[in-house]
Enzyme design. Structure first.
Site, PDB file in Angstrom:
ATOM      1  CD  GLU A   1      -2.753  -1.373   2.411  1.00 48.53           C
ATOM      2  OE1 GLU A   1      -2.794  -0.450   3.230  1.00 48.53           O
ATOM      3  OE2 GLU A   1      -3.401  -2.425   2.549  1.00 48.53           O
TER       4      GLU A   1
ATOM      5  CD  GLU B   1      -4.422  -8.106   1.711  1.00 50.65           C
ATOM      6  OE1 GLU B   1      -5.320  -7.395   2.188  1.00 50.65           O
ATOM      7  OE2 GLU B   1      -3.220  -7.848   1.864  1.00 50.65           O
TER       8      GLU B   1
HETATM    9  O1  G3I Z   1      -3.307  -7.237  18.869  1.00 45.45           O
HETATM   10  C1  G3I Z   1      -4.362  -6.459  19.398  1.00 45.45           C
HETATM   11  C2  G3I Z   1      -4.761  -7.038  20.721  1.00 45.45           C
HETATM   12  O2  G3I Z   1      -3.689  -6.893  21.616  1.00 45.45           O
HETATM   13  C3  G3I Z   1      -6.007  -6.295  21.219  1.00 45.45           C
HETATM   14  O3  G3I Z   1      -6.458  -6.882  22.396  1.00 45.45           O
HETATM   15  C4  G3I Z   1      -7.120  -6.361  20.171  1.00 45.45           C
HETATM   16  C5  G3I Z   1      -8.348  -5.575  20.599  1.00 45.45           C
HETATM   17  O4  G3I Z   1      -9.060  -5.102  19.496  1.00 45.45           O
HETATM   18  O5  G3I Z   1      -6.638  -5.806  18.990  1.00 45.45           O
HETATM   19  C6  G3I Z   1      -5.542  -6.502  18.460  1.00 45.45           C
HETATM   20  O6  G3I Z   1      -5.145  -5.889  17.290  1.00 45.45           O
HETATM   21  C7  G3I Z   1      -5.983  -6.070  16.160  1.00 45.45           C
HETATM   22  C8  G3I Z   1      -5.147  -6.720  15.068  1.00 45.45           C
HETATM   23  O7  G3I Z   1      -5.905  -6.780  13.884  1.00 45.45           O
HETATM   24  C9  G3I Z   1      -4.682  -8.126  15.438  1.00 45.45           C
HETATM   25  O8  G3I Z   1      -5.760  -8.954  15.698  1.00 45.45           O
HETATM   26  C10 G3I Z   1      -6.488  -4.703  15.710  1.00 45.45           C
HETATM   27  O9  G3I Z   1      -7.377  -4.187  16.671  1.00 45.45           O
HETATM   28  C11 G3I Z   1      -7.181  -4.812  14.367  1.00 45.45           C
HETATM   29  O10 G3I Z   1      -7.484  -3.516  13.875  1.00 45.45           O
HETATM   30  C12 G3I Z   1      -6.261  -5.497  13.374  1.00 45.45           C
HETATM   31  O11 G3I Z   1      -6.934  -5.575  12.155  1.00 45.45           O
HETATM   32  C13 G3I Z   1      -6.186  -6.097  11.077  1.00 45.45           C
HETATM   33  C14 G3I Z   1      -5.932  -5.003  10.040  1.00 45.45           C
HETATM   34  O12 G3I Z   1      -5.255  -5.557   8.921  1.00 45.45           O
HETATM   35  C15 G3I Z   1      -5.077  -3.888  10.619  1.00 45.45           C
HETATM   36  O13 G3I Z   1      -4.868  -2.917   9.690  1.00 45.45           O
HETATM   37  C16 G3I Z   1      -7.008  -7.201  10.445  1.00 45.45           C
HETATM   38  O14 G3I Z   1      -7.121  -8.286  11.362  1.00 45.45           O
HETATM   39  C17 G3I Z   1      -6.357  -7.688   9.152  1.00 45.45           C
HETATM   40  O15 G3I Z   1      -7.240  -8.527   8.474  1.00 45.45           O
HETATM   41  C18 G3I Z   1      -6.068  -6.486   8.251  1.00 45.45           C
HETATM   42  O16 G3I Z   1      -5.374  -6.975   7.111  1.00 45.45           O
HETATM   43  C19 G3I Z   1      -5.046  -5.987   6.118  1.00 45.45           C
HETATM   44  C20 G3I Z   1      -3.776  -6.490   5.413  1.00 45.45           C
HETATM   45  O17 G3I Z   1      -2.776  -6.747   6.346  1.00 45.45           O
HETATM   46  C21 G3I Z   1      -3.319  -5.469   4.361  1.00 45.45           C
HETATM   47  N1  G3I Z   1      -4.387  -5.158   3.432  1.00 45.45           N
HETATM   48  C22 G3I Z   1      -5.644  -4.753   4.032  1.00 45.45           C
HETATM   49  C23 G3I Z   1      -6.129  -5.809   5.030  1.00 45.45           C
HETATM   50  C24 G3I Z   1      -7.468  -5.432   5.600  1.00 45.45           C
HETATM   51  O18 G3I Z   1      -7.381  -4.266   6.344  1.00 45.45           O
END
Ligand code: G3I
Length: 383
Positions: free
Chosen positions: A163, A268
């Site tokens: 990105e 994805e």
């Molecule tokens: O690790 C923390 C944890 O400590 C906490 O308790 C919990 C509470 O919400 O959050 C956890 O972090 C989360 C993380 O995923 C790991 O599970 C974040 O809140 C959450 O926002 C994060 O979302 C991820 C996102 O990327 C972040 O930008 C999604 O799971 C993941 O599917 C998404 O993947 C991205 C690709 O990497 C790149 N392309 C876009 C795609 C979708 O956004």
């Protein structure tokens, strides 16, 4: 004394056998086993994969793990290899989940993807606070070198940079761009290549159906190729919806990227079925529409997905895969962004707490109509 330890051993063996037996019985896998396998039909066309989350990696969601092992021949870590988890504080690496992830791929002889080396999102706090070019440069070099070297010969392909472009085709003013300048992308690819010369290297982005954005990526790939910098493929994220983008737009992405002499990968893939009144596209994670949280109009399928929408989803996946099959000579992998609906990131984006249905397996780990449609399509093309 000896006898006592023999008895203890017997009790231990009995417990292990009994526990494994009841665990296997509790795992509702029989329907999964009887579900036809996607990889069986698509393996000769392109790799077919899924992103797996930490629960799957750590063995806390065995149903999903079982689906992954029976359906797919490639895996991507949804979060576990991102900078904030791998190097949470300066020069202190945590490879626990990442090692387990790689082992799953090795045991199952899968194509293992590393996601992601350089991305402005999900960076640890210390990275976001860096202000000097030399400090950024040191961390940039050491992170890529340490992570790629550790999995040399094990992780097959890397999303090297994620990105980096704006929708108008200009470079995003990320912390990397601001401190290292516009050649940070080339630098990242060179570092990854040096650390593992055989690794397959990918640039990954969303909204590539937008001509201007795709134009920026095309210019970058041409520039890298003209300088002899290794880049093997462009990853098209494919966070799409039931009607958008059009099949023509998707086909144009495939044609334009493959002309560059690199592979096209759909890295994805998921299809949102929920309302999107803002015509929001892609995956810009900073977009948040919290004022709509709890609005029933924005969350219409709270109880279940109506049959009509289930059918639309199946048709949409089938149409997209027809196109993928038509161009399978240009496509090296198709990866779904998740395994089952309940754990999809799309339940929380762009509005938190909605019930979305973007994947091939439902909340009870059952194969959906969309899965059946892809199996039918694959079996015709394998005759
Ligand atoms: O690790 C923390 C944890 O400590 C906490 O308790 C919990 C509470 O919400 O959050 C956890 O972090 C989360 C993380 O995923 C790991 O599970 C974040 O809140 C959450 O926002 C994060 O979302 C991820 C996102 O990327 C972040 O930008 C999604 O799971 C993941 O599917 C998404 O993947 C991205 C690709 O990497 C790149 N392309 C876009 C795609 C979708 O956004």
């Amino acid at each position: 004394m000896k006898k006592k330890s023999n008895n203890l051993n017997l009790i231990l063996i009995f417990c292990i056998v009994f526990c494994s037996f009841s665990f296997a019985n509790n795992l509702n896998t029989s329907f999964i086993d009887s579900t036809d396998s996607l990889k069986k039909y698509y393996i000769s066309l392109f790799n077919i994969g899924a992103a797996i989350n930490k629960d799957i990696i750590l063995g806390l969601d065995m149903e999903s793990k079982h689906i992954v092992e029976s359906q797919f021949n490639s895996i991507t870590p949804e979060n576990s290899l991102k900078w904030m988890f791998i190097q949470p504080s300066p020069n202190s690496f945590n490879f626990k989940a990442a090692d387990k992830y790689v082992n799953i791929g090795l045991i199952n002889n899968m194509h293992i993807v590393g996601h992601v080396l350089v991305w402005h999102s999900q960076l640890p706090d210390f990275m976001q606070k860096i202000e000097s070019k030399s400090e950024m440069n040191n961390h940039f070099e050491s992170h890529i070198n340490t992570v790629v070297s550790r999995y040399k010969g094990k992780i097959d392909a890397w999303d090297v940079v994620n990105e980096a472009f704006n929708d108008d085709g200009s470079l995003r003013e990320s912390i990397f761009y601001n401190l290292l300048g516009n050649n940070y992308i080339e630098k990242a690819f060179k570092l990854a290549h040096d650390a593992d010369p055989k690794a397959y290297l990918i640039y990954n982005d969303y909204n590539l159906y937008k001509t201007k954005k795709r134009g920026g990526v095309i210019r970058m790939v041409k520039g890298m190729k003209s300088k002899g910098i290794k880049i093997d493929g462009v990853g098209v994220q494919a966070h799409w919806s039931l009607n958008h983008p059009s099949l023509d737009e998707i086909e144009q992405i495939i044609l334009d990227i493959s002309k560059l002499g690199v592979d096209v990968l759909f890295t994805e893939l998921d299809i949102s079925v929920l309302p999107n009144p803002w015509e929001l596209v892609g995956a810009e994670v900073n977009q948040n529409f919290s004022k709509f949280e709890g609005d029933p109009k924005m969350n219409p399928y709270k109880e279940k997905l109506p049959k009509s929408i289930q059918n639309k989803l199946a048709k949409r996946y089938k149409d997209i895969f027809k196109l993928f099959i038509k161009h399978s000579d240009k496509i090296s992998r198709v990866t779904f962004w998740g395994v089952m609906d309940k754990h999809s990131w799309l339940n929380d984006w762009p509005i938190k707490g909605r019930i979305n249905y973007p994947l091939l397996f439902d909340r009870k780990y059952q194969a959906k109509k969309a899965h059946k449609a892809l199996i039918e399509l694959g079996s015709i093309n394998n005759d």
